[in-house]
Design a protein around this motif. Structure first.
Motif, PDB file in Angstrom:
ATOM      1  N   HIS A   1       0.818  -1.218   0.000  1.00 13.60           N
ATOM      2  CA  HIS A   1       0.000   0.000   0.000  1.00 13.60           C
ATOM      3  C   HIS A   1       0.853   1.270   0.000  1.00 13.60           C
ATOM      4  CE1 HIS A   1      -3.640  -2.278   0.941  1.00 13.60           C
ATOM      5  NE2 HIS A   1      -2.909  -2.946   1.813  1.00 13.60           N
TER       6      HIS A   1
ATOM      7  N   HIS B   1      -2.787   3.897   3.716  1.00 16.05           N
ATOM      8  CA  HIS B   1      -3.002   3.015   4.888  1.00 16.05           C
ATOM      9  C   HIS B   1      -1.969   3.276   5.986  1.00 16.05           C
ATOM     10  CE1 HIS B   1      -6.090   0.136   3.333  1.00 16.05           C
ATOM     11  NE2 HIS B   1      -5.583   0.473   2.162  1.00 16.05           N
TER      12      HIS B   1
ATOM     13  N   ASP C   1      -9.703  -1.195   3.655  1.00 16.64           N
ATOM     14  CA  ASP C   1     -10.164  -1.979   2.513  1.00 16.64           C
ATOM     15  C   ASP C   1     -11.290  -2.894   2.975  1.00 16.64           C
ATOM     16  OD1 ASP C   1      -8.256  -0.850   0.903  1.00 16.64           O
ATOM     17  OD2 ASP C   1      -6.849  -2.524   1.035  1.00 16.64           O
TER      18      ASP C   1
ATOM     19  N   HIS D   1     -12.478  -4.615  -4.447  1.00 17.34           N
ATOM     20  CA  HIS D   1     -12.797  -4.212  -3.070  1.00 17.34           C
ATOM     21  C   HIS D   1     -13.024  -2.710  -3.020  1.00 17.34           C
ATOM     22  CE1 HIS D   1      -8.486  -3.169  -3.166  1.00 17.34           C
ATOM     23  NE2 HIS D   1      -8.710  -2.386  -2.133  1.00 17.34           N
TER      24      HIS D   1
ATOM     25  N   HIS E   1     -12.070   0.763  -1.093  1.00 18.56           N
ATOM     26  CA  HIS E   1     -11.048   1.364  -0.236  1.00 18.56           C
ATOM     27  C   HIS E   1     -11.659   2.656   0.294  1.00 18.56           C
ATOM     28  CE1 HIS E   1      -6.670   2.861   0.411  1.00 18.56           C
ATOM     29  NE2 HIS E   1      -7.500   3.720   0.991  1.00 18.56           N
TER      30      HIS E   1
ATOM     31  N   GLY F   1      -5.256   5.765  -3.925  1.00 18.43           N
ATOM     32  CA  GLY F   1      -6.267   4.824  -3.435  1.00 18.43           C
ATOM     33  C   GLY F   1      -5.728   3.440  -3.178  1.00 18.43           C
ATOM     34  N   GLU F   2      -4.495   3.344  -2.814  1.00 16.61           N
ATOM     35  CA  GLU F   2      -3.968   2.001  -2.591  1.00 16.61           C
ATOM     36  C   GLU F   2      -3.021   1.955  -1.403  1.00 16.61           C
ATOM     37  OE1 GLU F   2      -3.607  -1.556  -5.774  1.00 16.61           O
ATOM     38  OE2 GLU F   2      -2.931   0.419  -6.290  1.00 16.61           O
TER      39      GLU F   2
HETATM   40 ZN   LIG Z   1      -6.721   0.083   0.169  1.00 16.40          ZN
END
Ligand SMILES: [Zn+2]
Length: 375
Positions: free
Chosen positions: A154, A157, A164, A263, A265, A374-375
């Motif tokens: 990530h 996070h 997530d 998924h 987020h 977004g990750e």
């Molecule tokens: Zn995420």
């Protein structure tokens, strides 16, 4: 947020939405090539700042005391940004919750901590869906490490404000088929195994977060075709148009990471107490959110009082804190420092004013105005 707010006795004036336009620094070009120290997002530099209220006696000594890190009983704080931040007093996901399960892989990764308010919001939303559709199970994936910071897989996070979540799915026979897997859904909303995206329950989940008065959602990162399904469902079933508008603004397929067809987020904004302790929101402030402008003004006026001492340490501290609080109206307090005898203070002041007024963003601060990862 409630308990924290009460402790500080700050009235929630900003519930009235006192701040809107003009308060958000915009990414701008770097005009004149001067170097500027990075806005330090380490908890050592940020958290002790709360001790500024009302006024620290020895400013220099007060900044980097690590004991400033500890949150008192039951409190947790997101510090810094979602991609360069930390988490203090993080709350773990419960393993025995009826409606909110935890993905085993996230337990292995030790990425199951969030701020207390975020964890509570996840439980509350999952419970709302399972009350209406008994047997529903939402699986939480990665949130943050116990003390935040970078985690594998990530870019964000980091600070307990990202989560997530799996999608609610149904089998070919229409039965609930929720599980911990995060499989990519195709254009028709189907997994390779033939499970189908459940428009109704996934919409209900989004709605539950948006209707929770205790938290403010910045983003639901989710693939465009799944977003469209939920919005279509909401309109067809007569959902409140205001809610639909907010969902429409907050659900987004990110351009800079995976399309999130497997998924959700979620990204939550900093809470008031977190803002005051160095939590920094980046990217869009949606028009309806409470930006806590009134409370932050109060904090700024406390910090500015330090300038009366005339000391350079105090000046640097004030500039940094006002920059972190990221309220455009804070810029005016720094104007006298533009003519400071010390050139480093002048530069800090000029850059911070320019940043707060959205004129330009020094490169070292670029992460504060990055488009949302977004990750
Ligand atoms: Zn995420």
């Amino acid at each position: 947020m409630r308990a924290m707010t009460a402790r500080r006795s700050i009235p929630l004036l900003a519930m009235l939405g006192l701040m809107t336009a003009g308060c958000e620094p915009q990414p701008m070009g770097w005009a004149d090539g001067r170097a500027l120290a990075s806005l330090d997002m380490s908890p050592f530099s940020l958290l002790p700042a709360v001790t500024v209220a009302p006024m620290p006696t020895a400013v220099g000594a007060g900044f980097d005391r690590p004991e400033g890190l500890s949150a008192s009983e039951g409190q947790s704080f997101s510090v810094g940004t979602a991609s360069r931040g930390y988490l203090v007093g993080g709350t773990p996901l419960r393993r025995d919750h009826e409606a909110l399960k935890v993905r085993p892989v996230s337990i292995q990764r030790r990425a199951i901590h969030g701020t207390h308010d975020v964890i509570e919001a996840l439980e509350r939303a999952a419970t709302a869906v399972s009350r209406r559709w008994p047997g529903s199970q939402l699986y939480a994936g990665d949130i943050s490490a116990k003390e935040g910071g970078d985690i594998r897989h990530h870019a964000s996070h980091n600070s307990g404000r990202d989560a997530d979540l799996t999608f609610y799915l149904r089998g070919p026979n229409g039965a609930i088929a929720d599980g911990p897997d995060m499989e990519v859904l195709d254009r028709d909303g189907r997994t390779p195994g033939g499970l189908v995206f459940d428009d109704a329950r996934n919409w209900e989940l989004v709605a539950a977060f948006l209707q929770n008065p205790n938290v403010q959602v910045q983003w639901f990162f989710v693939a465009r075709h799944l977003r469209a399904r939920m919005l279509t469902y909401a309109k067809r079933t007569g959902a409140d148009p205001r809610l639909i508008a907010r969902a429409s603004a907050t659900m987004r397929q990110p351009g800079d990471s995976s399309p999130h067809a497997d998924h959700f987020h979620l990204r939550f904004y900093c809470q008031l107490e977190e803002r005051l302790r160095g939590c920094v929101d980046t990217g869009v402030r949606h028009g309806w959110i409470d930006t806590f402008a009134a409370e932050i003004e109060v904090e700024i006026s406390r910090i500015v009082a330090l300038l009366r001492s005339g000391g350079d340490e105090e000046k640097r501290y004030v500039i940094k804190r006002i920059g972190q609080l990221a309220l455009s109206s804070g810029a005016r307090h720094l104007e006298p420092l533009i003519e400071d005898p010390d050139p480093t203070i002048r530069i800090m002041a000029i850059d911070t004013i320019a940043f707060l007024r959205g004129v330009r963003t020094p490169p070292a601060w670029a992460h504060l105005t990055d488009e949302d990862v977004g990750e």
